[in-house]
Enzyme design. Structure first.
Site: not given
Ligand code: GAR
Length: 265
Positions: A135-136, A157, A159
Site C-alpha cells: 500500500m505504498r 501490481n 489493483h
C-alpha cells in the site's frame, strides 16, 4: 518448460494474494518460485504465512522512517545515488500544484525507505517483483533501480478496480459507492503514476442491488487469486511485450500510450 523465474513479493497486510501466488508456484501453475516477501509493516499477517513456508521475509518500517524524519530531518542521510531533481521531474504521483515542502518531504522520506528496500532485496536477485497488496506508492527512485532494461518493466501490481477507474487505496469501496453495475480487478506494470501503468489483465464481476462492500470485496478477491498468478505465468513464459502505441483522434490530436501485447504460446 524453461527456467523457473525468481519472484520477489511486497505486501502490507493479510497477504492472501501473495499466498495464492506461492500456491500457484507450488502447483506448477506459475513456472517460478517466490524467493522473498518484504513489507513496510512489521504486523503484516502475510509475513507469518510466508515464514511458515520457509520463504525469507524482511520489513522496512516506513511509518518509523517517516516519523523520525519529521522529528529530525537533519539526522538523515540520503542514498549516494539519490538525485532529488531527477526524481522531482519524473514524479507524477503528486499534483504538481502540491506545495513544494510536501513534495520534498514525500520524495525524501520515500528515497530513504526505498533505499532500505533495495538494500534488503540485494540478497535475493529476482526476475519479477510483485506488489501483492503493497500500500505504498513507489517513486521513480525505486522504479528506475528495478527496471534497468528499457521497455522491460518488471514490477507488477494488482489493483482492486477496473483501471483506469478508481485508482488509489479503496478500489472496491469506490466501485460500490459510485453505484457501478460491474466491478473488477486489474493487474498492471507500474510506472511513475498512481495505478496508471500498462494493463496486463482484467477480470469483472456483476454487482446487484443486494451487494455490499463486503460481498463486492469477496467476489473481487476470488478473481484476484486467479488473475494475478495467470499474469505472472504470462511473464514467466516471456509472452508480454510493452509496445508504445500512437493514436490520432478525429480532431488530429495525437496521444501515446504503452500497451501490453500478449503473444500466443
Ligand atoms: C487486494 O484487494 C489488492 O487488490 C489491494 O489490496 C488487497 C490486498 O489483500 N491492493 C491495493 O489496493 C493496491 N493499491 P491481500 O493482502 O489479502 O492480498
Amino acid at each position: 518448460m524453461g527456467k523457473k523465474i525468481k519472484i520477489g513479493g511486497l505486501i502490507s497486510g493479510t497477504g492472501t494474494n501473495m499466498d495464492a501466488i506461492i500456491k500457484a508456484c507450488d502447483e506448477g501453475k506459475i513456472n517460478g518460485e517466490v524467493i522473498f516477501v518484504g513489507s513496510d509493516n512489521s504486523d503484516a499477517k502475510g509475513l507469518k504465512k510466508a515464514e511458515k513456508k520457509r520463504i525469507p521475509t524482511f520489513v522496512v518500517n516506513y511509518a518509523e522512517i517517516m516519523k523520525n524524519f519529521k522529528h529530525a530531518p537533519e539526522d538523515h542521510f540520503f542514498p549516494d545515488d539519490f538525485d532529488f531533481e531527477d526524481i522531482k521531474i519524473k514524479q507524477s504521483l503528486l499534483n504538481k500544484e502540491t506545495d513544494i515542502l510536501k513534495v520534498s518531504t514525500f520524495i525524501e522520506t520515500r528515497a530513504i525507505a526505498e533505499a532500505a528496500l533495495i538494500e534488503q532485496m540485494k540478497a535475493y536477485p529476482f526476475d519479477l517483483l510483485v506488489l501483492a497488496g503493497f500500500m505504498r506508492n513507489l517513486t521513480p527512485y525505486f522504479i528506475d533501480r528495478v527496471n534497468t532494461t528499457p521497455g522491460k518493466p518488471r514490477i507488477m501490481n494488482i489493483h482492486p478496480a477496473l483501471l483506469p477507474s478508481f485508482p488509489g487505496v479503496d478500489g472496491y469501496g469506490d466501485t460500490f459507492r459510485y453505484g457501478c453495475k460491474v466491478g473488477g480487478c486489474t493487474v498492471h506494470f507500474i510506472d511513475y503514476g498512481e495505478d496508471s501503468g500498462p494493463i496486463i489483465g482484467q477480470r469483472t464481476f456483476p454487482i446487484s442491488d443486494k451487494d455490499t462492500i463486503d460481498t463486492i470485496k469477496q467476489k473481487g478477491l476470488a478473481l484476484e487469486y486467479q488473475l494475478f498468478p495467470e499474469c505472472i505465468q504470462l511473464y514467466a513464459q516471456d509472452r508480454l511485450a510493452c509496445v508504445k502505441m500512437t493514436y490520432t483522434n478525429d480532431t488530429g490530436d495525437i496521444s501515446q500510450r504503452t500497451v501490453v501485447k500478449i503473444s500466443q504460446e
